[in-house]
Motif scaffolding. Structure first.
Motif, PDB file in Angstrom:
ATOM      1  N   ALA A 265       0.823  -1.208   0.000  1.00 27.79           N
ATOM      2  CA  ALA A 265       0.000   0.000   0.000  1.00 27.79           C
ATOM      3  C   ALA A 265       0.857   1.258   0.000  1.00 27.79           C
ATOM      4  N   GLU A 266       2.020   1.184   0.638  1.00 25.82           N
ATOM      5  CA  GLU A 266       2.902   2.344   0.688  1.00 25.82           C
ATOM      6  C   GLU A 266       3.424   2.712  -0.698  1.00 25.82           C
ATOM      7  N   ARG A 267       3.460   1.731  -1.602  1.00 26.70           N
ATOM      8  CA  ARG A 267       4.051   1.948  -2.930  1.00 26.70           C
ATOM      9  C   ARG A 267       2.998   2.067  -4.023  1.00 26.70           C
ATOM     10  N   LEU A 268       1.748   2.102  -3.649  1.00 26.92           N
ATOM     11  CA  LEU A 268       0.685   2.153  -4.651  1.00 26.92           C
ATOM     12  C   LEU A 268       0.642   3.531  -5.309  1.00 26.92           C
ATOM     13  N   PRO A 269       0.720   3.593  -6.641  1.00 29.70           N
ATOM     14  CA  PRO A 269       0.684   4.902  -7.316  1.00 29.70           C
ATOM     15  C   PRO A 269      -0.608   5.659  -7.002  1.00 29.70           C
ATOM     16  N   GLY A 270      -0.466   6.941  -6.753  1.00 32.57           N
ATOM     17  CA  GLY A 270      -1.637   7.767  -6.474  1.00 32.57           C
ATOM     18  C   GLY A 270      -2.061   7.788  -5.024  1.00 32.57           C
ATOM     19  N   GLY A 271      -1.414   6.962  -4.196  1.00 32.00           N
ATOM     20  CA  GLY A 271      -1.764   6.948  -2.784  1.00 32.00           C
ATOM     21  C   GLY A 271      -3.115   6.304  -2.515  1.00 32.00           C
TER      22      GLY A 271
END
Length: 461
Positions: A265-271
């Motif tokens: 989740a920390e690396r998911l584009p767009g937050g």
């Protein structure tokens, strides 16, 4: 050391607690199995949801030391199981056998992985106690893989609990198919079902995805599920979307989680959108506010169905044995994120539900009657015969010795040389020994939970 007691038991120094109390030991090797074992012990003792029983009950909590031994935080999150989490202690397999020999329990609940159950059965048989306890074991949830292997590793217990009519039939077929006694198979239900039936509340619209530590296993599949969940939240900004997690990074449950959703989740584009949250805690409390439960194959689906909460089992990654969602074939629950995004809510098949032990029809109150009666009969039968597992040095000479050796037991079930540590005397020596053991345990967990996954991932490059 005196046996641990829950708040419903008579104090250990009173005459009532001597032999009038039903003394149960629960040995578990993970947080989920601890929950299953402790609640199974309560239901077998006749304890109600309020903690009362026909007879005083003493439940001793023991955790088998290993890679998945739960942390204090995980024990606290399991919820109310009738045993004070602060009074549960860790033991090795050999220490557990010594405890059973010394404490004279009436019932032992083995809430363990199959190999550990088999080792404890042989270890208990080797004790040759004049009055041995009734031994109970079973499964913590849906049995979707290694059916024959897991069952035969549990054979030899006095009671092998099946969580449904469907499972009971499958279990008996496996035992009878290899010529093993199937009389131990006893139909019951998952011991942690409960809670109020689902009622929609005005202004509340909550979707919960029940994550699993090892299903699916790959980074691509886990990232895909997380992305679709986040996209669902964006498509429905007025809906609360929760990702229910079993453990925090570095902690282990029944299965190894090498790719925690928190990290992905920390690396998911767009937050992450504002209506999306990661949550922990007791599953029952999360279900109290759930309007749709989504999963791949988590046992949480059965808890949800018991409460008549709309439930969906995802087909996005296929309906495959490795995912466990094949268990839900015929349930009416299998669907995809595309359909859920469009507002589809699966309707469960009532006949399928009736065979799966979810007791959504209100029959849960009597689900443990047969098992309780079986244990009562065994307790009243006098000295029980020696435990006789299907696997012996004669039937599985290339398999059994390795299983026993992992728990420092020889082929005959007796501790291997050097496995027995003399009991320390004196507070100072005991404190030093415990400090050293805690340090070693911490190093072991760090190696298993942090270093080993990194090495495995590097090997895949």
């Amino acid at each position: 050391m005196p046996p641990r007691t829950d708040e419903t038991a008579a104090p250990a120094d009173t005459p009532t607690a001597d032999r009038a109390a039903l003394r149960i030991a629960v040995l578990a090797d993970s947080d989920t199995r601890w929950k299953w074992g402790a609640l199974t012990a309560r239901r077998l003792s006749g304890a109600s949801e309020s903690g009362t029983a026909e007879r005083p009950v003493e439940i001793s909590g023991l955790l088998l030391r290993g890679r998945a031994t739960p942390t204090p935080r995980q024990l606290a999150e399991v919820g109310e199981v009738g045993v004070d989490a602060g009074r549960v202690r860790e033991v090795t397999a050999v220490e557990f056998l010594h405890t059973v020999r010394d404490e004279e329990y009436d019932v032992v609940v083995l809430a363990l992985v199959g190999g550990a159950v088999q080792a404890m059965l042989h270890g208990l048989a080797a004790l040759e106690l004049p009055r041995r306890p009734v031994v109970v074991t079973g499964y913590v949830g849906v049995v979707y893989e290694k059916l024959a292997d897991g069952l035969l590793l549990r054979h030899g217990a006095d009671v092998v609990l099946a969580n449904s009519r469907h499972d009971a039939a499958r279990f008996r077929a496996v035992y009878e198919g290899v010529g093993a006694d199937a009389s131990s198979v006893t139909e019951a239900a998952l011991p942690f079902l409960g809670g109020e039936p689902h009622r929609a509340q005005e202004g509340r619209d909550t979707v919960v995805f029940a994550a699993q530590p090892s299903v699916p296993a790959s980074r691509a599949d886990r990232t895909y599920l997380l992305r679709r969940l986040v996209e669902h939240a964006r498509l429905h900004p007025g809906r609360e979307v929760l990702l229910k997690l079993r453990s925090k990074p570095g902690e282990h449950t029944t299965h190894i989680e090498e790719l925690p959703y928190q990290r992905l989740a920390e690396r998911l584009p767009g937050g992450l959108p504002p209506n999306f949250r990661l949550v922990y805690g007791h599953m029952g409390e999360v279900l109290d506010r759930t309007d749709l439960l989504v999963t791949v194959s988590s046992t949480a689906a059965l808890e949800s169905l018991h409460r008549r909460i709309p439930t969906a089992v995802l087909s996005d990654l296929g309906v495959r044995e490795t995912l466990g969602n094949h268990h839900f074939v015929g349930s009416g629950l299998i669907t995809s994120w595309d359909h859920l995004d469009g507002g589809v809510r699966p309707e469960p098949d009532e006949e399928w539900l009736a065979g799966q032990g979810v007791a959504a029809d209100g029959s849960y109150a009597s689900a443990y009657d047969t098992a309780r009666a079986r244990v009562g009969e065994l307790l009243a039968a006098g000295p029980l015969p020696r435990l006789a597992p299907y696997y012996t040095p004669a039937t599985a000479p290339g398999y059994l010795p390795g299983i026993l050796a992992r728990h420092h037991l020889g082929p005959d079930g007796h501790p291997l040389p050097g496995a027995v540590t003399p009991r320390e005397t004196g507070r100072v020596r005991g404190a030093v020994r415990e400090t050293v053991r805690n340090a070693a345990r911490g190093a072991y967990r760090h190696g298993v939970q942090r270093v080993a996954p990194v090495i495995r991932r590097m090997g895949e490059l």
